[in-house]
Design a protein around this motif. Sequence first.
Motif, PDB file in Angstrom:
ATOM      1  N   SER A 146       0.661  -1.198   0.002  1.00  0.00           N
ATOM      2  CA  SER A 146      -0.449  -0.004  -0.066  1.00  0.00           C
ATOM      3  C   SER A 146       0.839   1.094  -0.376  1.00  0.00           C
ATOM      4  O   SER A 146       0.617   2.397   0.398  1.00  0.00           O
ATOM      5  N   ASP A 147       2.427   0.887  -0.242  1.00  0.00           N
ATOM      6  CA  ASP A 147       3.511   2.697  -0.701  1.00  0.00           C
ATOM      7  C   ASP A 147       3.197   3.358   0.775  1.00  0.00           C
ATOM      8  O   ASP A 147       3.302   4.189   0.806  1.00  0.00           O
ATOM      9  N   ARG A 148       3.257   2.260   1.482  1.00  0.00           N
ATOM     10  CA  ARG A 148       3.402   2.830   2.980  1.00  0.00           C
ATOM     11  C   ARG A 148       4.508   3.198   3.892  1.00  0.00           C
ATOM     12  O   ARG A 148       5.447   2.867   4.777  1.00  0.00           O
ATOM     13  N   THR A 149       5.756   2.012   3.040  1.00  0.00           N
ATOM     14  CA  THR A 149       6.699   2.149   2.908  1.00  0.00           C
ATOM     15  C   THR A 149       7.176   3.101   2.371  1.00  0.00           C
ATOM     16  O   THR A 149       7.407   2.410   1.137  1.00  0.00           O
ATOM     17  N   ARG A 150       9.088   2.891   2.372  1.00  0.00           N
ATOM     18  CA  ARG A 150      10.165   2.984   1.505  1.00  0.00           C
ATOM     19  C   ARG A 150      11.381   2.376   2.059  1.00  0.00           C
ATOM     20  O   ARG A 150      11.348   2.099   3.290  1.00  0.00           O
ATOM     21  N   ARG A 151      12.456   2.123   0.639  1.00  0.00           N
ATOM     22  CA  ARG A 151      13.800   1.883   1.002  1.00  0.00           C
ATOM     23  C   ARG A 151      14.449   2.825   1.339  1.00  0.00           C
ATOM     24  O   ARG A 151      14.768   3.622   0.248  1.00  0.00           O
ATOM     25  N   GLU A 152      15.156   2.852   1.945  1.00  0.00           N
ATOM     26  CA  GLU A 152      16.174   3.545   2.148  1.00  0.00           C
ATOM     27  C   GLU A 152      17.647   2.628   2.575  1.00  0.00           C
ATOM     28  O   GLU A 152      18.348   2.435   3.534  1.00  0.00           O
ATOM     29  N   GLY A 153      18.815   2.188   1.450  1.00  0.00           N
ATOM     30  CA  GLY A 153      19.318   1.803   1.534  1.00  0.00           C
ATOM     31  C   GLY A 153      18.846   0.460   2.195  1.00  0.00           C
ATOM     32  O   GLY A 153      18.175   0.118   1.140  1.00  0.00           O
ATOM     33  N   GLU A 154      19.211  -0.415   2.792  1.00  0.00           N
ATOM     34  CA  GLU A 154      18.814  -1.845   3.109  1.00  0.00           C
ATOM     35  C   GLU A 154      17.810  -1.304   4.665  1.00  0.00           C
ATOM     36  O   GLU A 154      17.389  -2.649   4.980  1.00  0.00           O
ATOM     37  N   LYS A 155      17.160  -0.263   4.375  1.00  0.00           N
ATOM     38  CA  LYS A 155      16.448  -0.219   6.217  1.00  0.00           C
ATOM     39  C   LYS A 155      15.243   0.412   5.624  1.00  0.00           C
ATOM     40  O   LYS A 155      14.760   1.392   4.449  1.00  0.00           O
ATOM     41  N   VAL A 156      13.815  -0.340   5.545  1.00  0.00           N
ATOM     42  CA  VAL A 156      12.514  -0.046   5.281  1.00  0.00           C
ATOM     43  C   VAL A 156      12.219   1.213   6.333  1.00  0.00           C
ATOM     44  O   VAL A 156      12.160   0.504   7.768  1.00  0.00           O
ATOM     45  N   ILE A 157      11.778   2.105   5.644  1.00  0.00           N
ATOM     46  CA  ILE A 157      11.037   3.212   6.711  1.00  0.00           C
ATOM     47  C   ILE A 157       9.454   3.434   5.845  1.00  0.00           C
ATOM     48  O   ILE A 157       8.840   3.276   5.431  1.00  0.00           O
ATOM     49  N   ILE A 158       8.849   3.383   7.468  1.00  0.00           N
ATOM     50  CA  ILE A 158       8.082   3.387   7.074  1.00  0.00           C
ATOM     51  C   ILE A 158       6.816   4.430   7.700  1.00  0.00           C
ATOM     52  O   ILE A 158       7.586   5.618   8.248  1.00  0.00           O
ATOM     53  N   SER A 159       5.711   4.786   6.868  1.00  0.00           N
ATOM     54  CA  SER A 159       4.984   5.820   6.737  1.00  0.00           C
ATOM     55  C   SER A 159       5.403   6.122   8.930  1.00  0.00           C
ATOM     56  O   SER A 159       4.769   5.762   9.173  1.00  0.00           O
ATOM     57  N   GLN A 160       5.021   7.649   9.025  1.00  0.00           N
ATOM     58  CA  GLN A 160       4.535   8.729  10.403  1.00  0.00           C
ATOM     59  C   GLN A 160       3.120   7.593  10.926  1.00  0.00           C
ATOM     60  O   GLN A 160       3.662   7.570  11.931  1.00  0.00           O
ATOM     61  N   ASP A 161       2.626   7.604   9.844  1.00  0.00           N
ATOM     62  CA  ASP A 161       0.556   7.419  10.803  1.00  0.00           C
ATOM     63  C   ASP A 161       0.977   5.795  11.772  1.00  0.00           C
ATOM     64  O   ASP A 161       0.204   4.930  12.298  1.00  0.00           O
ATOM     65  N   VAL A 162       2.020   5.128  10.907  1.00  0.00           N
ATOM     66  CA  VAL A 162       1.728   3.450  11.204  1.00  0.00           C
ATOM     67  C   VAL A 162       2.731   2.942  11.805  1.00  0.00           C
ATOM     68  O   VAL A 162       3.400   2.065  11.726  1.00  0.00           O
ATOM     69  N   ASN A 163       3.389   4.007  12.671  1.00  0.00           N
ATOM     70  CA  ASN A 163       5.079   3.929  13.130  1.00  0.00           C
ATOM     71  C   ASN A 163       5.106   3.105  14.353  1.00  0.00           C
ATOM     72  O   ASN A 163       3.850   2.548  14.697  1.00  0.00           O
ATOM     73  N   PRO A 164       6.439   2.138  14.482  1.00  0.00           N
ATOM     74  CA  PRO A 164       5.907   0.845  15.490  1.00  0.00           C
ATOM     75  C   PRO A 164       5.798   0.986  16.613  1.00  0.00           C
ATOM     76  O   PRO A 164       6.141   2.910  17.709  1.00  0.00           O
ATOM     77  N   SER A 165       4.613   0.881  17.537  1.00  0.00           N
ATOM     78  CA  SER A 165       5.016   0.772  18.797  1.00  0.00           C
ATOM     79  C   SER A 165       6.652   0.555  19.824  1.00  0.00           C
ATOM     80  O   SER A 165       6.363  -0.556  19.170  1.00  0.00           O
ATOM     81  N   PRO A 166       6.696   1.392  20.367  1.00  0.00           N
ATOM     82  CA  PRO A 166       8.080   1.409  21.562  1.00  0.00           C
ATOM     83  C   PRO A 166       7.925  -0.497  22.490  1.00  0.00           C
ATOM     84  O   PRO A 166       8.705  -0.773  22.487  1.00  0.00           O
ATOM     85  N   THR A 167       6.210  -0.579  22.677  1.00  0.00           N
ATOM     86  CA  THR A 167       6.408  -1.490  23.853  1.00  0.00           C
ATOM     87  C   THR A 167       5.996  -2.782  22.615  1.00  0.00           C
ATOM     88  O   THR A 167       6.116  -4.140  23.762  1.00  0.00           O
ATOM     89  N   LEU A 168       5.501  -2.376  21.457  1.00  0.00           N
ATOM     90  CA  LEU A 168       4.572  -3.949  20.460  1.00  0.00           C
ATOM     91  C   LEU A 168       6.238  -4.436  20.121  1.00  0.00           C
ATOM     92  O   LEU A 168       6.132  -5.396  19.691  1.00  0.00           O
ATOM     93  N   TYR A 169       6.410  -2.940  19.830  1.00  0.00           N
ATOM     94  CA  TYR A 169       7.534  -3.409  18.491  1.00  0.00           C
ATOM     95  C   TYR A 169       7.764  -3.999  17.191  1.00  0.00           C
ATOM     96  O   TYR A 169       7.962  -4.645  16.252  1.00  0.00           O
ATOM     97  N   SER A 170       6.841  -4.235  17.130  1.00  0.00           N
ATOM     98  CA  SER A 170       5.457  -4.361  15.444  1.00  0.00           C
ATOM     99  C   SER A 170       4.568  -3.533  15.283  1.00  0.00           C
ATOM    100  O   SER A 170       4.256  -2.606  15.832  1.00  0.00           O
ATOM    101  N   PRO A 171       4.368  -2.856  13.914  1.00  0.00           N
ATOM    102  CA  PRO A 171       3.909  -1.514  13.512  1.00  0.00           C
ATOM    103  C   PRO A 171       1.875  -2.492  13.322  1.00  0.00           C
ATOM    104  O   PRO A 171       2.063  -3.201  14.087  1.00  0.00           O
ATOM    105  N   ARG A 172       1.699  -0.731  13.977  1.00  0.00           N
ATOM    106  CA  ARG A 172       0.669  -1.757  14.352  1.00  0.00           C
ATOM    107  C   ARG A 172      -0.217  -0.270  13.701  1.00  0.00           C
ATOM    108  O   ARG A 172      -0.487   0.460  13.136  1.00  0.00           O
ATOM    109  N   GLU A 173      -1.462  -0.755  12.738  1.00  0.00           N
ATOM    110  CA  GLU A 173      -2.476   0.246  11.648  1.00  0.00           C
ATOM    111  C   GLU A 173      -3.696   0.619  13.264  1.00  0.00           C
ATOM    112  O   GLU A 173      -4.198   0.306  13.869  1.00  0.00           O
TER     113      GLU A 173
END
Length: 218
Positions: free
Chosen positions: A191-218
């Motif tokens: 859904s184009d909510r990620t982009r790659r910078e080098g070998e790192k995947v950047i997730i758009s701000q609104d679905v950034n991982p929660s620091p306690t769950l360590y996985s993207p939340r929607e």
Amino acid sequence: MTLKKVRTAILISGRGSNMQALVEAARAPDYPAEIVLIASNRPEAPGLAWAEAQGIKTLALDHTSYATRDAFEASLQEGLDAVGTEFVALAGFMRLMTPTFVKRWHDRMINIHPSLLPSFKGLHTHARAIAAGVRISGCTVHFVRPEMDEGPIIAQAAVPVLSSDTEASLAARILEAEHTIYPTALRLVTSDRTRREGEKVIISQDVNPSPTLYSPRE
Ligand code: GRF
């Protein structure tokens, strides 16, 4: 307006519980990927029978009947092309792929691995995590690169390792997390909510991982 869904094939070798999680998630009208094919290198894979029963197109290619890896992959590519595949999700697909095949699907093929990569690449991850005495393990969804279990990380979930854990109990706890992060990761990358910078995947701000769950939340 109808959503133009990304035509996605899932490759399996066995049980197919992650495939099932992806298929079920993709039934949502707003899910950005549609599952167009389930392919297996093992005709007897239980996941293949499940997919057939759901009326999903399946393809069984017994890798033992091909003389070379290239010949197997040529058939697989043909099967993928025949249904207009745009994206591939590996879900317990136990066959190493040639760099040529991997490059053809560069940034269009993802995998799930039952550890927090880059720790515990390869097989027997749960036994090795227990033997190493780690307190936290988990699972990772990543883009596929030619080296096994390597590639830009899309999503991870952390799962506690208990002192009473056996390989089976840890595997079951991690599998539950896999079924959550894999559909989330496929949604993000189709859904184009990620982009790659080098070998790192950047997730758009609104679905950034929660620091306690360590996985993207929607
Ligand atoms: C999962 O643990 C997955 O992470 C690994 O193989 C297992 C496949 O299980 N790559 P299933 O076939 O999805 O049930």
